[in-house]
Design an enzyme around this catalytic site. Structure first.
Site, short mmCIF file in Angstrom:
data_model
loop_
_atom_site.label_atom_id
_atom_site.label_comp_id
_atom_site.label_asym_id
_atom_site.label_seq_id
_atom_site.Cartn_x
_atom_site.Cartn_y
_atom_site.Cartn_z
N GLU A 163 0.82 -1.21 0.00
CA GLU A 163 0.00 0.00 0.00
C GLU A 163 0.86 1.27 0.00
O GLU A 163 0.64 2.19 -0.79
CB GLU A 163 -0.92 -0.02 1.24
CG GLU A 163 -1.91 1.12 1.30
CD GLU A 163 -2.95 1.07 0.19
OE1 GLU A 163 -3.73 0.12 0.14
OE2 GLU A 163 -2.97 2.00 -0.63
N ASP B 148 1.03 4.03 -2.98
CA ASP B 148 0.57 5.39 -2.72
C ASP B 148 1.66 6.43 -3.01
O ASP B 148 1.38 7.49 -3.57
CB ASP B 148 0.11 5.52 -1.26
CG ASP B 148 -1.14 4.72 -0.97
OD1 ASP B 148 -1.77 4.23 -1.93
OD2 ASP B 148 -1.49 4.55 0.21
N SER C 244 -7.24 1.69 -4.17
CA SER C 244 -6.02 2.24 -3.59
C SER C 244 -5.08 2.76 -4.67
O SER C 244 -4.21 3.58 -4.39
CB SER C 244 -5.27 1.17 -2.81
OG SER C 244 -5.97 0.80 -1.68
#
Ligand SMILES: *[C@@H]1O[C@H](CO)[C@@H](O)[C@H](O)[C@H]1NC(C)=O
Ligand SMILES: *[C@@H]1O[C@H](CO)[C@@H](O)[C@H](O)[C@H]1NC(C)=O
Ligand SMILES: *[C@@H]1O[C@H](CO)[C@@H](O)[C@H](O)[C@H]1NC(C)=O
Length: 565
Positions: free
Chosen positions: A285, A289, A482
């Protein structure tokens, strides 16, 4: 003298004690039972210290929401005239009377409050025995049967009548842990499910159907590659505990996929609640990001906010992060978060408080983006799904929620894209036409499975399948909302750079713009759906839909619209 002093002291204690003893306590918040899975196991040691937060009544929360719409709605004479910290506090600070009522009640119980992240909050540290007495309750240790998570909570607490009107709620007292890691908007590894068969758009390389890279997204959304120039335009990226991003992975990602950018382009890190970015423990993640903000929002100053767990757990990290940003003299112009929770696990008081905090940050001029989730019309929590289960904070009307698409020509809805209708927040006015026209197209499909009066999401979408991400030196394919969210956030950051360079304000809270003139600058996505709960979920459709929202961005069209607004 000594005797007189002692006498005076004991008299003083008596004087304080007497009215308190008579002042009745009133139940301030209660729940009938602990959430499913939690069982009270034992009484905590009376000396165990609880970290509690007290939300004070704000002076004018309704006025603040009006002001937010005033500064966020195209056509208003105050459009994008954002509030300074002092202007915001006129709405949010508690009255002197409220502050005095709460602090003197705490003091009479021997409890000293310390300031919270903003002046709407007080923090206290109290032994269980003191908390039980002053709140007329009994805190217990509750344990979750599946996860083993344990927490000291209560089912009900009371405060004196004189305090009640001044205190919003105490947290976390009746609010049970929501496991951030378990419920985090999940990233999916592409190799498992996705095999795209879409035709390509002339300008988008064929390889983009199997592997999304920054150049695919630049071609799809007309995003510029030229470096941003405005240092006041900043992009904040949320990292909930343990989702670290590595600077060396970023550097190798840039050398491979952004050969036009210096591979040394860095991001800064700010710790909240003891969070740390551990270079050697890159997560999926965090890597996704950072690489799709720094690697897309070319040269926009980007800060990674790592939220740790020194905060009593679960939603406290979200609260502490947004309140930290609200309290800054210059909050970020864009704030992106790819984590969320099942709405059904979040208590109403904290959901409302957190949502209002996003409204405050929006009024300061920040565009706030959240991913919708990766579980279609379900919330990803598992267990029986007899009605659609929404995600949080997707239901908060003051954030912009991003769903996922796949393919390039045309884009279609990604089946994982979470979408639906909140059971906590009613639909805001900016959305009512979009919802009613979708519902009339939908007819009786899914009737009874969702709340037709709720705030609906997502608002927008972006490509979300098969992103190429460098993790521990290896390029890995990652999918999910995401992935979509940092890309939409980067698009807004690049627009802000152009606007600020032209002497105009940043975009701020996006939704009233997006649902009015802004939608003409988005690519409408009209096919695909988001299955879940044993159904096909919602179908995408012309116009807004609860799978892809209003559509995906077109930078050039957005820029030309905004230059005249
Ligand atoms: C994708 O689908 C095509 C056509 O059905 C098939 O030939 C190919 O092997 C599939 N690729 C993957 C990775 O499953
Ligand atoms: C990257 O490597 C570190 C160190 O071996 C490990 O802790 C981490 O889990 C790895 N990240 C991923 C996503 O596999
Ligand atoms: C539906 O949403 C509204 C808010 O719009 C809420 O007040 C109501 O309780 C919700 N209904 C259910 C069954 O959850």
């Amino acid at each position: 003298m000594v005797a007189a002093g002692l006498l005076a002291l004991s008299f003083f204690t008596l004087a304080l004690g007497a009215p308190l003893a008579r002042e009745p306590l009133h139940v301030h918040d209660s729940r009938s039972a602990a959430p499913q899975g939690f069982k009270a196991s034992s009484a905590p040691h009376p000396d165990t210290v609880l970290n509690l937060r007290i939300a004070l009544k704000q002076s004018d929360p309704t006025g603040l929401i009006e002001k937010l719409y005033d500064v966020s709605t195209p056509g208003s004479s105050n459009y994008r005239k954002f509030l300074s910290k002092a202007e915001l506090e006129k709405y949010t600070a508690p009255s002197a009377e409220s502050l005095a009522a709460v602090t003197s009640w705490l003091a009479s119980n021997g409890v000293k409050a310390t300031p919270g992240a903003t002046n709407q909050w007080l923090n206290i540290e109290v032994p269980v025995a003191t908390a039980n007495a002053m709140l007329d309750t009994e805190f217990s240790v509750f344990e979750h049967q599946d996860t083993g998570i344990s927490a000291i909570r209560t089912l009900s607490y009371s405060v004196p009548a004189s305090v009640k009107p001044h205190l919003d709620f105490i947290y976390p007292a009746t609010s049970f842990p929501v496991n951030a890691n378990k419920a985090a908007s999940r990233v999916y590894f592409a190799s498992s499910a996705h095999n795209s068969t879409h035709e390509r758009r002339a300008s988008v390389d064929a390889s983009c159907n199997d592997a999304i890279t920054p150049s695919c997204l630049q071609a799809l959304y007309n995003l510029p590659t030229t470096p941003a120039t405005q240092s006041s335009n900043t992009l904040a990226v949320t990292s909930i505990e343990a989702s670290s991003a590595s600077k060396s992975d970023l550097s190798s990602f840039l050398s491979q996929f952004r050969t036009d950018m210096p591979s040394t382009t860095a991001f800064s890190v700010q710790s909240i609640d003891g969070g740390q970015n551990v270079e050697s423990q890159a997560s999926v993640e965090g890597s996704l990001d950072i690489q799709y903000t720094v690697g897309m929002a070319t040269n926009v100053p980007t800060k990674f906010f790592t939220v740790g767990s020194d905060n009593g757990g679960d939603l406290t990290g979200f609260l502490d992060l947004v309140n930290t940003l609200i309290a800054q003299d210059s909050p970020p112009t864009v704030f992106t978060t790819s984590f969320g929770f099942p709405e059904g696990l979040v208590s109403q008081d904290i959901a409302t408080n957190l949502c209002n905090a996003y409204a405050q940050l929006g009024a300061r001029g920040t565009s706030i983006l959240f991913s919708s989730g990766d579980s279609g019309v379900d919330d990803g929590e598992g267990g029986d799904c007899t009605v659609f289960r929404p995600t949080f904070p997707s239901g908060c009307p003051f954030v912009t929620v991003v769903g996922a698409t796949q393919g390039t020509s045309p884009e279609t809805a990604a089946s994982l894209s979470s979408g639906g209708f909140s059971n906590i927040f009613p639909a805001p006015q900016y959305q009512s036409d979009a919802i009613s026209s979708y519902l009339s197209t939908l007819g009786s499909t899914n009737s009874g499975l969702f709340n037709t009066s709720g705030r609906a999401y997502p608002d927008v979408s972006a490509s979300g399948i098969n992103y190429q991400v460098t993790i521990n030196g290896t390029v890995t394919s990652v999918s999910g909302t995401s992935a979509s969210t940092p890309v939409f956030a980067s698009t807004i950051a690049l627009l802000n750079d152009r606007l600020i360079a032209a002497g105009k304000p940043a975009m701020g809270f996006l939704n009233p713009f997006l649902y009015s003139s802004g939608k003409s600058a988005l690519n409408d996505v009209t096919s695909g759906n988001n299955p879940g709960c044993g159904t096909n979920g919602f179908p995408a459709a012309a116009g807004w839909d609860p799978v892809t929202g209003l559509g995906t961005p077109d930078f050039n069209k957005l820029l030309s619209l905004l230059q005249v607004q």
